[in-house]
Motif scaffolding. Structure first.
Motif, PDB file in Angstrom:
ATOM      1  N   SER A 415       2.276  -2.777  -0.270  1.00 33.92           N
ATOM      2  CA  SER A 415       2.496  -4.089   0.351  1.00 33.92           C
ATOM      3  C   SER A 415       2.732  -5.113  -0.748  1.00 33.92           C
ATOM      4  O   SER A 415       2.222  -4.980  -1.859  1.00 33.92           O
ATOM      5  N   ARG A 419       0.975  -9.516   4.074  1.00 33.33           N
ATOM      6  CA  ARG A 419       1.735  -8.913   5.178  1.00 33.33           C
ATOM      7  C   ARG A 419       3.222  -9.307   5.152  1.00 33.33           C
ATOM      8  O   ARG A 419       3.926  -9.122   6.141  1.00 33.33           O
ATOM      9  N   THR A 420       3.711  -9.802   4.019  1.00 36.48           N
ATOM     10  CA  THR A 420       5.115 -10.217   3.946  1.00 36.48           C
ATOM     11  C   THR A 420       6.053  -9.010   3.907  1.00 36.48           C
ATOM     12  O   THR A 420       7.010  -8.923   4.674  1.00 36.48           O
ATOM     13  N   ILE A 421       5.781  -8.068   2.993  1.00 38.35           N
ATOM     14  CA  ILE A 421       6.636  -6.894   2.838  1.00 38.35           C
ATOM     15  C   ILE A 421       5.775  -5.635   2.879  1.00 38.35           C
ATOM     16  O   ILE A 421       4.765  -5.539   2.179  1.00 38.35           O
ATOM     17  N   SER A 447       3.007  -3.918  11.126  1.00 37.18           N
ATOM     18  CA  SER A 447       2.183  -5.092  10.821  1.00 37.18           C
ATOM     19  C   SER A 447       2.848  -6.036   9.822  1.00 37.18           C
ATOM     20  O   SER A 447       2.312  -7.110   9.535  1.00 37.18           O
ATOM     21  N   TYR A 448       4.025  -5.644   9.282  1.00 39.35           N
ATOM     22  CA  TYR A 448       4.659  -6.433   8.225  1.00 39.35           C
ATOM     23  C   TYR A 448       5.928  -7.114   8.737  1.00 39.35           C
ATOM     24  O   TYR A 448       6.626  -6.588   9.593  1.00 39.35           O
ATOM     25  N   ARG A 449       6.213  -8.293   8.159  1.00 38.23           N
ATOM     26  CA  ARG A 449       7.402  -9.035   8.584  1.00 38.23           C
ATOM     27  C   ARG A 449       8.675  -8.333   8.113  1.00 38.23           C
ATOM     28  O   ARG A 449       9.633  -8.221   8.861  1.00 38.23           O
ATOM     29  N   ARG A 450       8.681  -7.853   6.881  1.00 36.61           N
ATOM     30  CA  ARG A 450       9.811  -7.081   6.379  1.00 36.61           C
ATOM     31  C   ARG A 450       9.352  -5.637   6.213  1.00 36.61           C
ATOM     32  O   ARG A 450       8.346  -5.365   5.541  1.00 36.61           O
ATOM     33  N   ARG A 451      10.104  -4.702   6.809  1.00 38.96           N
ATOM     34  CA  ARG A 451       9.674  -3.302   6.861  1.00 38.96           C
ATOM     35  C   ARG A 451      10.713  -2.418   6.192  1.00 38.96           C
ATOM     36  O   ARG A 451      11.857  -2.350   6.637  1.00 38.96           O
ATOM     37  N   GLU A 479      10.184  -1.861  17.520  1.00 42.03           N
ATOM     38  CA  GLU A 479       9.742  -2.073  16.152  1.00 42.03           C
ATOM     39  C   GLU A 479      10.664  -1.415  15.122  1.00 42.03           C
ATOM     40  O   GLU A 479      10.686  -1.806  13.959  1.00 42.03           O
ATOM     41  N   LYS A 482      13.922  -3.453  13.167  1.00 39.79           N
ATOM     42  CA  LYS A 482      13.824  -4.246  11.936  1.00 39.79           C
ATOM     43  C   LYS A 482      13.661  -3.394  10.680  1.00 39.79           C
ATOM     44  O   LYS A 482      13.483  -3.936   9.591  1.00 39.79           O
TER      45      LYS A 482
END
Length: 498
Positions: A415, A419-421, A447-451, A479, A482
């Motif tokens: 990570s 929780r950004t990436i 759970s992350y904004r960028r996956r 999900e 993204k």
């Protein structure tokens, strides 16, 4: 001298409570003396090894003092109960006296390791082939679980897993349909062939080379380590008819999670990361080095679980009396029949770029320290994938980013900025197998904004259509919509530009 006057002591729970209070005061320990009710609780939790029907003795004084000290350090009762039996009376006494003298008591126990009707038409034929592979994957895992304890061998009789038997029947029909001799009549030949891609000459089935056949590149058994591959696990579980609890990867993972859970909420995530990092970077390790790692990372309560992940290095794997460590991934090189090409052995980890190269290795004298090697299942499921995971993590750290390895006990692999990436490195030899897994769930990446899914560069080199096949097979809903699918090198380059 400390504790000399109580070596022959014995008494009841009340007597033990009084003696503990006296010893705590006399030794100057900064802990609260336990009450009788607490002593009885510790006995019920088996922290105190009082023989049934007998009085408490000197050993129980040591165990109770140690328990009080470890509780103050934040250990849970479960963790204390895990480690106390591994201490001798002398070890316990030494640790307690170290506390008394204000020394840095490590509480690292002495480690004890043990020397382990035929379908017609093209589509129907494809369906039969894929069903056969699914059954074969399930049968391989079932059979592996039976032989893993070392008490059974592979037999072609009524004890053979039914999934494996049905797979062999269907494979036999495929050979007959193609006008070939049935090459799936012997279980040993089938299992040996499973170490090669299904579309290879070893299988010699045209149906496995068809464009519509989903599992062409799949290898079901690791060619060197002889354990079921990640692809095999996914295929076996893709329809939900085969319990994941029976898959070896999940069993080891559950064992690790259960062990770290015993440390409590404050310490379990840090311990999980330390353990996975150990198995990723130090799959070949000396006993003393392992002892130091356990001590430095505060993993003493988990030492039994940790030791279970390793075997002693057998003499047959030494080369001219030395253990050869792979310079790339750090694991033990294995002797190879082609000594001209691999004079220092060959790395057994398929994902290591030195696997098929005669790369130089570091020679280790086993006489200087008893050497341990991670078990084949650990090398397959954790050490191999960790090559890419650690490369991405190291790149993020070198860039000065807020990166975490296996955050929150493996919510993802790496990570960045909380929780950004979220990044998961994947090493499935078949892009279809990986897509099937991700179509069921993307796990903690949700759970992350960028996956980001990072695919091994080696796999992409072997199959130039890997990324396009993976992307086209992925569901584009929910999900998964993204998900970013990139090569590991592309992810690293992206991190360097952050």
């Amino acid at each position: 001298m400390y504790l000399e006057d109580i070596r022959q002591w014995q008494g009841t729970a009340d007597d033990l409570t009084k003696e503990l209070k006296r010893q705590i005061e006399q030794l100057g320990l900064s802990v609260e003396p336990p009450a009788v009710r607490t002593v009885r609780l510790w006995r019920s939790k088996q922290l105190l090894s009082q023989p049934k029907g007998q009085e408490f003795r000197f050993r129980q004084i040591l165990e109770a003092l140690a328990t009080a000290l470890l509780l103050k350090r934040g250990w849970t009762l479960a963790a204390i109960g895990e480690v106390l039996p591994s201490f001798s009376d002398t070890d316990l006494e030494r640790q307690i006296i170290a506390e008394t003298d204000g020394q840095n008591s490590t509480w690292a126990a002495v480690m004890q390791t043990t020397s382990l009707v035929l379908p017609v038409g093209h589509r129907q034929a494809i369906d039969l082939a894929e069903i056969a592979v699914e059954l074969l994957a399930q049968g391989i895992i079932r059979q592996y679980e039976r032989v893993l304890p070392g008490q059974e061998i592979v037999r072609q009789d009524d004890t053979m897993p039914p999934e494996l038997y049905r797979a062999m029947c269907k494979l036999g029909r495929l050979y007959i349909e193609e006008g070939l001799t049935d090459a799936a009549a012997c279980i040993h030949n089938v299992l040996d062939r499973a170490r090669y891609p299904l579309n290879s000459d070893k299988w010699n089935l045209k149906i496995f080379r068809q464009k519509e056949f989903s599992f062409s590149e799949v290898i079901l058994i690791d060619p060197d380590l002889r354990v079921p591959t990640s692809d095999c696990s996914v295929i076996a579980n893709q329809n939900g008819a085969f319990g994941e609890d029976n898959v070896i990867e999940h069993r080891y993972h559950n064992q690790l999670r259960e062990a770290t859970e015993r440390l409590g909420d404050r310490r379990k995530h840090k311990a999980y990361t330390a353990l996975r990092k150990l198995l990723g970077k130090h799959s070949l390790i000396g006993e003393r080095q392992l002892f130091d790692y356990i001590d430095e990372n505060d993993l003493t309560p988990l030492q039994r679980t940790i030791v279970d992940f390793f075997d002693r290095v057998p003499d047959i794997w030494l080369i001219e009396g030395f253990a050869d460590r792979c310079m790339h991934c750090g694991t033990l090189m294995r002797p190879h029949p082609d000594k001209k090409r691999f004079p220092e052995g060959r790395c057994p980890i398929r994902l290591c770029y030195s696997h098929n190269l005669g790369q130089k290795s570091e020679k280790i004298d086993p006489a200087k320290d008893s050497l341990l090697i991670a078990k084949p299942q650990i090398l397959t499921y954790w050490t191999g994938p960790a090559i890419d995971e650690l490369a991405i993590f190291d790149a993020a750290q070198q860039r000065g980013l807020n990166a975490e390895l296996y955050p929150e006990s493996d919510l993802c692999d790496i990570s960045i900025n909380d929780r950004t990436i979220g990044i998961d490195a994947k090493s499935y030899s078949s892009p279809v197998s990986l897509a099937l897994k991700l179509n069921r769930s993307i796990g903690g990446l949700a759970s992350y904004r960028r996956r980001i899914i990072a695919v091994s560069d080696q796999l992409i080199e072997e199959n130039r259509d890997y990324l396009s096949t993976l992307k086209s097979t992925l569901d584009k809903k929910g999900e998964r919509a993204k998900l970013e699918v990139l090569s590991v090198s592309s992810v690293i380059e992206s991190i360097k530009g952050m």
